[in-house]
Design an enzyme around this catalytic site. Sequence first.
Site, PDB file in Angstrom:
ATOM      1  N   ARG A 110      64.697 -35.654 -21.748  1.00 31.92           N
ATOM      2  CA  ARG A 110      66.426 -36.007 -21.734  1.00 31.92           C
ATOM      3  C   ARG A 110      67.457 -34.220 -21.041  1.00 31.92           C
ATOM      4  NH1 ARG A 110      69.973 -38.343 -23.995  1.00 31.92           N
ATOM      5  NH2 ARG A 110      70.090 -37.643 -25.695  1.00 31.92           N
ATOM      6  N   LYS A 116      80.006 -49.250 -25.182  1.00 32.20           N
ATOM      7  CA  LYS A 116      78.784 -49.936 -25.821  1.00 32.20           C
ATOM      8  C   LYS A 116      79.276 -50.890 -26.829  1.00 32.20           C
ATOM      9  CE  LYS A 116      75.219 -47.864 -23.864  1.00 32.20           C
ATOM     10  NZ  LYS A 116      74.088 -48.747 -23.499  1.00 32.20           N
ATOM     11  N   SER A 171      75.464 -42.666 -19.577  1.00 33.18           N
ATOM     12  CA  SER A 171      75.056 -42.116 -21.059  1.00 33.18           C
ATOM     13  C   SER A 171      75.790 -41.005 -21.815  1.00 33.18           C
ATOM     14  CB  SER A 171      73.712 -42.644 -21.626  1.00 33.18           C
ATOM     15  OG  SER A 171      73.256 -41.028 -20.459  1.00 33.18           O
ATOM     16  N   TYR A 199      82.751 -44.415 -24.394  1.00 39.95           N
ATOM     17  CA  TYR A 199      81.521 -44.562 -24.304  1.00 39.95           C
ATOM     18  C   TYR A 199      81.235 -45.845 -25.591  1.00 39.95           C
ATOM     19  CZ  TYR A 199      75.908 -44.179 -24.930  1.00 39.95           C
ATOM     20  OH  TYR A 199      75.072 -44.016 -25.447  1.00 39.95           O
ATOM     21  N   THR A 208      74.038 -48.589 -29.550  1.00 38.61           N
ATOM     22  CA  THR A 208      73.910 -46.574 -30.054  1.00 38.61           C
ATOM     23  C   THR A 208      74.604 -46.551 -31.674  1.00 38.61           C
ATOM     24  OG1 THR A 208      74.688 -44.898 -29.614  1.00 38.61           O
ATOM     25  CG2 THR A 208      75.940 -46.085 -28.993  1.00 38.61           C
ATOM     26  N   GLY A 266      65.649 -42.925 -16.076  1.00 37.12           N
ATOM     27  CA  GLY A 266      65.752 -42.169 -17.175  1.00 37.12           C
ATOM     28  C   GLY A 266      64.731 -42.113 -18.424  1.00 37.12           C
ATOM     29  N   GLN A 267      65.546 -41.215 -18.799  1.00 36.03           N
ATOM     30  CA  GLN A 267      64.680 -40.631 -20.127  1.00 36.03           C
ATOM     31  C   GLN A 267      63.973 -41.450 -20.993  1.00 36.03           C
ATOM     32  OE1 GLN A 267      65.085 -37.526 -24.041  1.00 36.03           O
ATOM     33  NE2 GLN A 267      65.233 -39.866 -24.990  1.00 36.03           N
TER      34      GLN A 267
HETATM   35  P1  NAP Z   1      69.860 -42.031 -19.516  1.00 40.59           P
HETATM   36  O1  NAP Z   1      68.316 -40.693 -19.084  1.00 40.59           O
HETATM   37  O2  NAP Z   1      70.769 -40.984 -19.025  1.00 40.59           O
HETATM   38  O3  NAP Z   1      69.477 -42.897 -18.284  1.00 40.59           O
HETATM   39  C1  NAP Z   1      70.041 -43.632 -18.023  1.00 40.59           C
HETATM   40  C2  NAP Z   1      69.873 -44.344 -16.959  1.00 40.59           C
HETATM   41  O4  NAP Z   1      70.449 -45.266 -16.329  1.00 40.59           O
HETATM   42  C3  NAP Z   1      69.167 -43.945 -15.900  1.00 40.59           C
HETATM   43  O5  NAP Z   1      67.879 -44.365 -15.229  1.00 40.59           O
HETATM   44  C4  NAP Z   1      70.799 -44.289 -14.775  1.00 40.59           C
HETATM   45  O6  NAP Z   1      70.329 -44.693 -12.829  1.00 40.59           O
HETATM   46  C5  NAP Z   1      70.502 -45.194 -15.199  1.00 40.59           C
HETATM   47  N1  NAP Z   1      71.752 -46.363 -14.464  1.00 40.59           N
HETATM   48  C6  NAP Z   1      72.532 -45.239 -14.848  1.00 40.59           C
HETATM   49  N2  NAP Z   1      74.552 -46.170 -14.007  1.00 40.59           N
HETATM   50  C7  NAP Z   1      73.976 -47.524 -13.653  1.00 40.59           C
HETATM   51  C8  NAP Z   1      74.089 -48.817 -13.001  1.00 40.59           C
HETATM   52  N3  NAP Z   1      75.553 -48.576 -12.674  1.00 40.59           N
HETATM   53  N4  NAP Z   1      73.406 -49.400 -13.040  1.00 40.59           N
HETATM   54  C9  NAP Z   1      71.628 -49.318 -12.664  1.00 40.59           C
HETATM   55  N5  NAP Z   1      71.663 -48.111 -13.549  1.00 40.59           N
HETATM   56  C10 NAP Z   1      72.572 -47.212 -13.283  1.00 40.59           C
HETATM   57  O7  NAP Z   1      69.675 -42.050 -20.849  1.00 40.59           O
HETATM   58  P2  NAP Z   1      68.801 -42.343 -21.827  1.00 40.59           P
HETATM   59  O8  NAP Z   1      68.796 -41.402 -22.379  1.00 40.59           O
HETATM   60  O9  NAP Z   1      67.563 -42.452 -21.309  1.00 40.59           O
HETATM   61  O10 NAP Z   1      69.185 -43.841 -22.662  1.00 40.59           O
HETATM   62  C11 NAP Z   1      69.109 -44.823 -22.617  1.00 40.59           C
HETATM   63  C12 NAP Z   1      70.038 -46.150 -22.904  1.00 40.59           C
HETATM   64  O11 NAP Z   1      69.564 -46.069 -24.544  1.00 40.59           O
HETATM   65  C13 NAP Z   1      71.419 -46.219 -22.514  1.00 40.59           C
HETATM   66  O12 NAP Z   1      72.094 -46.747 -22.193  1.00 40.59           O
HETATM   67  C14 NAP Z   1      71.937 -44.689 -23.697  1.00 40.59           C
HETATM   68  O13 NAP Z   1      73.739 -45.215 -23.437  1.00 40.59           O
HETATM   69  C15 NAP Z   1      71.377 -45.524 -25.084  1.00 40.59           C
HETATM   70  N6  NAP Z   1      71.399 -44.257 -26.183  1.00 40.59           N
HETATM   71  C16 NAP Z   1      70.684 -43.769 -25.641  1.00 40.59           C
HETATM   72  C17 NAP Z   1      70.333 -42.775 -27.181  1.00 40.59           C
HETATM   73  C18 NAP Z   1      69.587 -41.324 -26.716  1.00 40.59           C
HETATM   74  O14 NAP Z   1      69.512 -40.423 -28.111  1.00 40.59           O
HETATM   75  N7  NAP Z   1      69.136 -41.528 -25.953  1.00 40.59           N
HETATM   76  C19 NAP Z   1      70.863 -43.080 -28.577  1.00 40.59           C
HETATM   77  C20 NAP Z   1      71.101 -43.882 -28.261  1.00 40.59           C
HETATM   78  C21 NAP Z   1      71.499 -45.610 -26.637  1.00 40.59           C
HETATM   79  P3  NAP Z   1      69.958 -42.887 -11.923  1.00 40.59           P
HETATM   80  O15 NAP Z   1      69.027 -42.664 -12.163  1.00 40.59           O
HETATM   81  O16 NAP Z   1      70.798 -44.150 -10.378  1.00 40.59           O
HETATM   82  O17 NAP Z   1      71.077 -42.342 -12.801  1.00 40.59           O
HETATM   83  O1  G4F Z   2      73.701 -33.760 -27.648  1.00 42.80           O
HETATM   84  P1  G4F Z   2      74.955 -34.407 -27.158  1.00 42.80           P
HETATM   85  O2  G4F Z   2      75.473 -35.064 -25.954  1.00 42.80           O
HETATM   86  O3  G4F Z   2      75.155 -36.246 -27.360  1.00 42.80           O
HETATM   87  P2  G4F Z   2      75.777 -37.598 -28.196  1.00 42.80           P
HETATM   88  O4  G4F Z   2      77.261 -37.157 -27.966  1.00 42.80           O
HETATM   89  O5  G4F Z   2      75.547 -37.337 -29.502  1.00 42.80           O
HETATM   90  O6  G4F Z   2      75.832 -38.530 -27.263  1.00 42.80           O
HETATM   91  C1  G4F Z   2      73.713 -39.269 -27.679  1.00 42.80           C
HETATM   92  O7  G4F Z   2      73.452 -40.012 -28.124  1.00 42.80           O
HETATM   93  C2  G4F Z   2      74.408 -40.929 -28.644  1.00 42.80           C
HETATM   94  C3  G4F Z   2      73.583 -41.309 -29.777  1.00 42.80           C
HETATM   95  O8  G4F Z   2      73.835 -40.993 -30.883  1.00 42.80           O
HETATM   96  C4  G4F Z   2      73.650 -42.023 -27.369  1.00 42.80           C
HETATM   97  F1  G4F Z   2      74.295 -42.996 -27.782  1.00 42.80           F
HETATM   98  C5  G4F Z   2      74.477 -41.301 -26.506  1.00 42.80           C
HETATM   99  O9  G4F Z   2      73.238 -41.716 -25.062  1.00 42.80           O
HETATM  100  C6  G4F Z   2      73.564 -39.694 -25.774  1.00 42.80           C
HETATM  101  O10 G4F Z   2      72.784 -40.112 -25.605  1.00 42.80           O
HETATM  102  O11 G4F Z   2      75.812 -34.158 -28.369  1.00 42.80           O
HETATM  103  C7  G4F Z   2      75.354 -33.761 -29.616  1.00 42.80           C
HETATM  104  C8  G4F Z   2      76.397 -32.683 -30.412  1.00 42.80           C
HETATM  105  C9  G4F Z   2      77.647 -34.069 -30.089  1.00 42.80           C
HETATM  106  O12 G4F Z   2      78.308 -33.682 -31.340  1.00 42.80           O
HETATM  107  C10 G4F Z   2      78.457 -32.192 -29.312  1.00 42.80           C
HETATM  108  O13 G4F Z   2      79.776 -32.013 -29.746  1.00 42.80           O
HETATM  109  O14 G4F Z   2      75.916 -31.391 -29.505  1.00 42.80           O
HETATM  110  C11 G4F Z   2      77.372 -31.482 -29.686  1.00 42.80           C
HETATM  111  N1  G4F Z   2      77.867 -30.019 -28.718  1.00 42.80           N
HETATM  112  C12 G4F Z   2      77.740 -29.405 -29.033  1.00 42.80           C
HETATM  113  N2  G4F Z   2      77.829 -28.093 -27.621  1.00 42.80           N
HETATM  114  C13 G4F Z   2      77.487 -30.430 -27.433  1.00 42.80           C
HETATM  115  C14 G4F Z   2      77.375 -29.301 -26.975  1.00 42.80           C
HETATM  116  N3  G4F Z   2      77.073 -31.714 -26.480  1.00 42.80           N
HETATM  117  C15 G4F Z   2      76.452 -31.037 -25.561  1.00 42.80           C
HETATM  118  N4  G4F Z   2      76.304 -32.507 -24.746  1.00 42.80           N
HETATM  119  N5  G4F Z   2      76.676 -29.784 -25.247  1.00 42.80           N
HETATM  120  C16 G4F Z   2      76.946 -28.423 -25.727  1.00 42.80           C
HETATM  121  O15 G4F Z   2      77.623 -27.812 -24.820  1.00 42.80           O
END
Ligand code: NAP
Ligand code: G4F
Length: 323
Positions: free
Chosen positions: A185, A154, A84, A150, A125, A11-12
């Site tokens: 992303r 978490k 995620s 979700y 998160t 993932g990212q």
């Molecule tokens: P992401 O790009 O969606 O990556 C998710 C990863 O989890 C992928 O490598 C996926 O592997 C793996 N995965 C999913 N299901 C699995 C399973 N059953 N067993 C093993 N691996 C599995 O997420 P990210 O943005 O990097 O975020 C990383 C973590 O931080 C997540 O836990 C997310 O919920 C949390 N988080 C993210 C944000 C954000 O803004 N990015 C903010 C707060 C918290 P595959 O390649 O096999 O699908």
């Molecule tokens: O980019 P989003 O899908 O991110 P969201 O829901 O905030 O979640 C991400 O951040 C979390 C941390 O706060 C992580 F825990 C989670 O794993 C993930 O990485 O949506 C952001 C906002 C939302 O309010 C959504 O309703 O954008 C709004 N939005 C408006 N139009 C949209 C869209 N979101 C998506 N994905 N697609 C749209 O077309």
Amino acid sequence: MKKALITGITGQDGAYLAKFLLEKNYKVYGLIRRIVNRDFSNLEYLGIANKVDFVDGDLTDEASLINAIKTIRPDEVYNLAAQSFVGTSWDQPLVTSEINGLGTLKLLNTIKNHWPSAKFYQAATSEMFGNSATDGFQDENTPFHPRSPYAISKLFAYWMTVNFKESFGMFCANGILFNHESPIRGKEFVTRKISDGVAKIKLGLATEIKLGNLDAQRDWGFAGDYVEAMWLMLQQEEADNFVICTGQTHSIRELLAIAFQHVGIDDWDKYISIDPRFKRPAELHALTGKNTKAKNILGWEPKLSFEELIKMMVDADLERLKK
Ligand code: NAP
Ligand code: G4F
């Protein structure tokens, strides 16, 4: 040489963290699950796909976790694997809970039983706060009120992480990270959906972007900055929980204006249509974190600004599409 195991390495965050740890001279192991088309493109993008050791496993399969932990005996475990995407969690609440909630418990149990000296990082998160705030901000003391399957999954993992620390004396830390983005992303998330859409419109490959709620506000930072905070949390004397964020909030409309203006388009609204499919059954209206604790204790601060981040993402998508 220290050994780190990263779940979610494809993932990212997994990719950025692996790069960060390799630069710190760690031996990095990545747990990867069996899917039809394995995708190493994020690791390839950062030039590290051949520098990581992969181990087969799935967060929902405790036997595979036992095998990974017993074989690797890691100093640090970063649990980043998750379903995620918030939107999907209403359609697949059980899978989301199995992976994010019970999967984390299985990993904690495995570490406790087989290698309890490992330090454990949990990817918590800002979604756990829902619309709750303290004086307009969210920090470590703000009450949780999750508003999606979700976020609930978490929150379960968050409290399990706290409980393993309190019950068994293990080093378990939660990073409560606010939204963080990058050129790798996932394209379903709104920042990347917009950077990709804007680049396509600029190159004449698309004519519109379909979006949901444009009024939502988020505290968006750069993933490359945030992985350093994960590592810092595991270098402390005592495990603790930290909010990681920029402290600035922006709406989707501001995001659109910056992205479109970067490619010379001012009248961005004519390229946007609202599609109810992208609206959430329960929305989080605004997230703005307060990172005082992380600044004071970890010495961590975000480096890249929101504007720089969005421009970087648009440029990367233009580059990719031109190729
Ligand atoms: P992401 O790009 O969606 O990556 C998710 C990863 O989890 C992928 O490598 C996926 O592997 C793996 N995965 C999913 N299901 C699995 C399973 N059953 N067993 C093993 N691996 C599995 O997420 P990210 O943005 O990097 O975020 C990383 C973590 O931080 C997540 O836990 C997310 O919920 C949390 N988080 C993210 C944000 C954000 O803004 N990015 C903010 C707060 C918290 P595959 O390649 O096999 O699908
Ligand atoms: O980019 P989003 O899908 O991110 P969201 O829901 O905030 O979640 C991400 O951040 C979390 C941390 O706060 C992580 F825990 C989670 O794993 C993930 O990485 O949506 C952001 C906002 C939302 O309010 C959504 O309703 O954008 C709004 N939005 C408006 N139009 C949209 C869209 N979101 C998506 N994905 N697609 C749209 O077309």
